[in-house]
Design a protein around this motif. Sequence first.
Motif, PDB file in Angstrom:
ATOM      1  N   GLY A 143       3.827   1.159   2.601  1.00 38.31           N
ATOM      2  CA  GLY A 143       3.563  -0.295   3.555  1.00 38.31           C
ATOM      3  C   GLY A 143       3.305  -1.278   3.111  1.00 38.31           C
ATOM      4  N   GLY A 144       3.779  -2.939   3.955  1.00 42.50           N
ATOM      5  CA  GLY A 144       2.938  -4.288   3.261  1.00 42.50           C
ATOM      6  C   GLY A 144       3.178  -4.519   4.048  1.00 42.50           C
ATOM      7  N   GLY A 153      11.754   9.608   7.676  1.00 44.22           N
ATOM      8  CA  GLY A 153      13.316   8.583   7.309  1.00 44.22           C
ATOM      9  C   GLY A 153      13.310   6.843   8.021  1.00 44.22           C
ATOM     10  N   GLU A 154      12.394   6.624   9.003  1.00 40.58           N
ATOM     11  CA  GLU A 154      13.092   5.514   9.263  1.00 40.58           C
ATOM     12  C   GLU A 154      11.814   3.882   9.601  1.00 40.58           C
ATOM     13  OE1 GLU A 154      11.280   3.220  14.105  1.00 40.58           O
ATOM     14  OE2 GLU A 154      11.353   5.765  13.930  1.00 40.58           O
ATOM     15  N   ALA A 155      12.971   3.134   8.833  1.00 43.82           N
ATOM     16  CA  ALA A 155      11.949   2.321   8.081  1.00 43.82           C
ATOM     17  C   ALA A 155      11.516   1.389   9.758  1.00 43.82           C
ATOM     18  CB  ALA A 155      12.986   1.273   6.998  1.00 43.82           C
ATOM     19  N   ARG A 156      10.267   0.878   9.586  1.00 41.13           N
ATOM     20  CA  ARG A 156       9.629   0.168  10.733  1.00 41.13           C
ATOM     21  C   ARG A 156       9.711  -1.447  10.201  1.00 41.13           C
ATOM     22  NH1 ARG A 156       8.082   2.714  15.657  1.00 41.13           N
ATOM     23  NH2 ARG A 156       6.640   1.285  15.371  1.00 41.13           N
ATOM     24  N   PHE A 157      10.273  -2.435  11.142  1.00 39.30           N
ATOM     25  CA  PHE A 157       9.346  -4.073  11.134  1.00 39.30           C
ATOM     26  C   PHE A 157       8.699  -3.996  12.764  1.00 39.30           C
ATOM     27  CE2 PHE A 157      13.258  -2.527   9.069  1.00 39.30           C
ATOM     28  CZ  PHE A 157      13.002  -2.793   7.330  1.00 39.30           C
ATOM     29  N   ALA A 158       7.640  -4.877  11.996  1.00 38.72           N
ATOM     30  CA  ALA A 158       7.357  -5.408  12.956  1.00 38.72           C
ATOM     31  C   ALA A 158       6.256  -7.198  12.877  1.00 38.72           C
ATOM     32  CB  ALA A 158       5.698  -5.060  13.877  1.00 38.72           C
ATOM     33  N   ALA A 192       1.072  -1.123  -0.503  1.00 36.34           N
ATOM     34  CA  ALA A 192       0.264   0.131  -0.060  1.00 36.34           C
ATOM     35  C   ALA A 192       1.034   0.963   0.038  1.00 36.34           C
ATOM     36  CB  ALA A 192      -0.748  -0.384   0.917  1.00 36.34           C
ATOM     37  N   ILE A 193       0.439   2.372  -0.358  1.00 34.37           N
ATOM     38  CA  ILE A 193       1.188   3.749  -0.402  1.00 34.37           C
ATOM     39  C   ILE A 193       0.024   4.693  -0.109  1.00 34.37           C
ATOM     40  CG2 ILE A 193       1.507   5.881  -1.337  1.00 34.37           C
ATOM     41  CD1 ILE A 193       3.362   2.795  -2.148  1.00 34.37           C
ATOM     42  N   GLU A 221       2.762  -9.911   9.294  1.00 33.36           N
ATOM     43  CA  GLU A 221       4.263  -9.240   8.726  1.00 33.36           C
ATOM     44  C   GLU A 221       4.437  -7.670   8.486  1.00 33.36           C
ATOM     45  OE1 GLU A 221       9.063  -9.576   7.941  1.00 33.36           O
ATOM     46  OE2 GLU A 221       8.189 -10.770   8.833  1.00 33.36           O
ATOM     47  N   ALA A 222       4.568  -6.609   9.122  1.00 33.67           N
ATOM     48  CA  ALA A 222       4.655  -5.730   8.024  1.00 33.67           C
ATOM     49  C   ALA A 222       5.764  -4.780   8.397  1.00 33.67           C
ATOM     50  CB  ALA A 222       3.464  -4.656   9.161  1.00 33.67           C
ATOM     51  N   LEU A 223       5.752  -4.060   7.437  1.00 33.94           N
ATOM     52  CA  LEU A 223       6.788  -2.643   7.218  1.00 33.94           C
ATOM     53  C   LEU A 223       6.367  -1.948   6.598  1.00 33.94           C
ATOM     54  CD1 LEU A 223       7.361  -2.305   3.711  1.00 33.94           C
ATOM     55  CD2 LEU A 223       8.616  -4.897   4.156  1.00 33.94           C
ATOM     56  N   GLN A 224       7.327  -0.702   7.363  1.00 29.79           N
ATOM     57  CA  GLN A 224       6.604   0.207   6.128  1.00 29.79           C
ATOM     58  C   GLN A 224       7.734   1.236   5.746  1.00 29.79           C
ATOM     59  OE1 GLN A 224       4.634   1.885   9.996  1.00 29.79           O
ATOM     60  NE2 GLN A 224       2.823   1.794   9.566  1.00 29.79           N
TER      61      GLN A 224
END
Length: 154
Positions: A145-146, A107-112, A52-53, A127-130
């Motif tokens: 986002g993923g 600028g912070e890549a996030r993973f969760a 998603a954008i 699993e999410a990424l931003q």
Amino acid sequence: DCDEHWMSKAAPSHSGAELTYQNWRDKHESGGFVVGRDLPSRALAGVLRNLAIYEPVADGADFRMRVAGTGLVRRYGCEVTGLLLSQLYEPQAFQRQHEHMVSVQRGEARFADVRVTRGARLQLQYEALQLPVRSPDLSQAWVLGGFFYHDWAR
């Protein structure tokens, strides 16, 4: 009413998230990942349904789901392209999501790892990424986002 529980992690582990992050990192290190130029792309064709954008609107007070892959229907229960984050989350959960988005814009890549529960019952796990990306005209920081479900193959 569902609750969303995010547990931050240092790096992606789902194969689709790893692919997305590697592609983003390659572009990021060579001038930046730009919506419209770097997405959609053949390299990410296998994971487009998971992406998603998010475009900031109202001077950054909210984010619009500019493009949302069909995989997001599983999380939200409806087509979300065009909707605002504030339309998808209750106020307290929206505030947390908004804070995450703003940190990514900076600028912070996030993973969760994310667990969606209803009461004590697990509804979804993914699993999410931003990741920070640039708008097509390069004037704004947007968010890629993923959502990568553990029971879906890449």
